[in-house]
Design a protein around this motif. Structure first.
Motif, PDB file in Angstrom:
ATOM      1  N   ILE A  71     -13.729  14.425  18.995  1.00 42.19           N
ATOM      2  CA  ILE A  71     -13.177  15.573  19.531  1.00 42.19           C
ATOM      3  C   ILE A  71     -14.190  15.952  20.668  1.00 42.19           C
ATOM      4  O   ILE A  71     -14.046  16.496  21.532  1.00 42.19           O
ATOM      5  N   ILE A  72     -15.373  15.975  20.124  1.00 45.39           N
ATOM      6  CA  ILE A  72     -16.718  16.406  21.092  1.00 45.39           C
ATOM      7  C   ILE A  72     -16.625  15.694  22.410  1.00 45.39           C
ATOM      8  O   ILE A  72     -16.850  16.182  23.318  1.00 45.39           O
ATOM      9  N   LYS A  73     -16.478  14.446  22.171  1.00 45.44           N
ATOM     10  CA  LYS A  73     -16.326  13.271  23.208  1.00 45.44           C
ATOM     11  C   LYS A  73     -15.360  13.549  24.183  1.00 45.44           C
ATOM     12  O   LYS A  73     -15.529  13.385  25.450  1.00 45.44           O
ATOM     13  N   LYS A  74     -14.266  13.902  23.593  1.00 48.52           N
ATOM     14  CA  LYS A  74     -12.897  14.061  24.425  1.00 48.52           C
ATOM     15  C   LYS A  74     -12.690  15.373  24.917  1.00 48.52           C
ATOM     16  O   LYS A  74     -12.005  15.627  26.211  1.00 48.52           O
ATOM     17  N   ILE A  75     -13.327  16.298  24.270  1.00 49.02           N
ATOM     18  CA  ILE A  75     -12.616  17.637  24.757  1.00 49.02           C
ATOM     19  C   ILE A  75     -13.278  18.299  26.110  1.00 49.02           C
ATOM     20  O   ILE A  75     -14.003  17.961  26.626  1.00 49.02           O
ATOM     21  N   ASP A  76     -12.141  18.653  26.859  1.00 50.07           N
ATOM     22  CA  ASP A  76     -12.288  19.348  28.252  1.00 50.07           C
ATOM     23  C   ASP A  76     -12.010  20.801  28.073  1.00 50.07           C
ATOM     24  O   ASP A  76     -10.673  21.095  27.836  1.00 50.07           O
ATOM     25  N   PHE A  77     -12.930  21.615  27.914  1.00 54.15           N
ATOM     26  CA  PHE A  77     -12.544  23.196  27.500  1.00 54.15           C
ATOM     27  C   PHE A  77     -11.665  23.832  28.623  1.00 54.15           C
ATOM     28  O   PHE A  77     -11.351  25.032  28.619  1.00 54.15           O
ATOM     29  N   PHE A  78     -11.537  23.005  29.964  1.00 54.03           N
ATOM     30  CA  PHE A  78     -10.994  23.694  30.997  1.00 54.03           C
ATOM     31  C   PHE A  78      -9.455  23.161  31.187  1.00 54.03           C
ATOM     32  O   PHE A  78      -8.796  23.517  32.053  1.00 54.03           O
ATOM     33  N   ASP A  79      -9.022  22.417  30.367  1.00 59.86           N
ATOM     34  CA  ASP A  79      -7.907  21.604  30.383  1.00 59.86           C
ATOM     35  C   ASP A  79      -7.003  22.096  29.206  1.00 59.86           C
ATOM     36  O   ASP A  79      -7.201  21.810  28.143  1.00 59.86           O
ATOM     37  N   ALA A  80      -5.860  22.750  29.385  1.00 56.47           N
ATOM     38  CA  ALA A  80      -4.833  23.332  28.430  1.00 56.47           C
ATOM     39  C   ALA A  80      -4.454  22.264  27.795  1.00 56.47           C
ATOM     40  O   ALA A  80      -4.445  22.418  26.368  1.00 56.47           O
TER      41      ALA A  80
END
Length: 186
Positions: free
Chosen positions: A131-140
């Motif tokens: 999750i940490i590698k994949k997460i984009d906090f600006f993409d809904a």
């Protein structure tokens, strides 16, 4: 068993998607009958490793084939997979995780269901690192899919998993607020 595996090995070379789908489905059923003792035979172990590796490394956008790969993953007990080759658990978690982000609803739901089967407290840290590698906090879309995965973890393992994921909850909440405030479509 070796003769059966040899038949599968001959069909793996098929170019036909339909044949390959049927081979994967049939191969998945084989694990109902395979026990750890079979893996003491190095020839059987190597043939199983070749087949599993081949199936897990298929790169396709075909929904049916990807669903068959997920069914195969569900059918192979982690104990047997880890005995066949190193990092089996991590490899299949990565594949499930990847399919969880599919825009195809059926594939996404099948991946979440497979993740639910595989998810144990001992491997939550692997999932969290993915999750940490994949997460984009600006993409809904990404945030929504991460929330689905976290929900599966909590539903499967319970509140003891919160220890592993608590550091993600506040940033995800902040992302929701940011996306909500900056997106007129929501």
């Amino acid at each position: 068993l070796k003769q059966i595996l040899d038949i599968y090995l001959n069909f793996v070379k098929s170019e036909s998607t339909e044949v390959l789908i049927n081979v994967i489905q049939s191969f998945s059923h084989l694990f109902k009958f395979i026990s750890i003792e079979f893996l003491n035979d190095s020839i059987i172990k190597n043939e199983l490793k070749t087949l599993i590796t081949t199936f897990l490394n298929i790169k396709t956008s075909n929904f049916v084939q990807n669903s068959c790969i997920l069914k195969l993953i569900k059918s192979i007990p982690i104990k047997i997979g880890n005995k066949i080759f190193n990092n089996y658990e991590k490899i299949v978690l990565e594949i499930c995780f990847y399919f969880c982000f599919s825009e195809q609803t059926e594939l996404n739901q099948s991946a979440l269901e497979t993740l639910r089967v595989l998810c144990k407290y001992r491997n939550v840290s692997i999932i969290v690192s993915l999750i940490i590698k994949k997460i984009d906090f600006f993409d809904a879309f990404t945030i929504f899919k991460v929330c689905e995965i976290l929900n599966e973890i909590i539903e499967t393992i319970g509140l003891q998993s919160l220890n592993e994921i608590k550091y993600l909850l506040h940033p995800i909440y902040e992302s929701f607020l940011f996306i909500y405030q900056t997106n007129d479509d929501i």
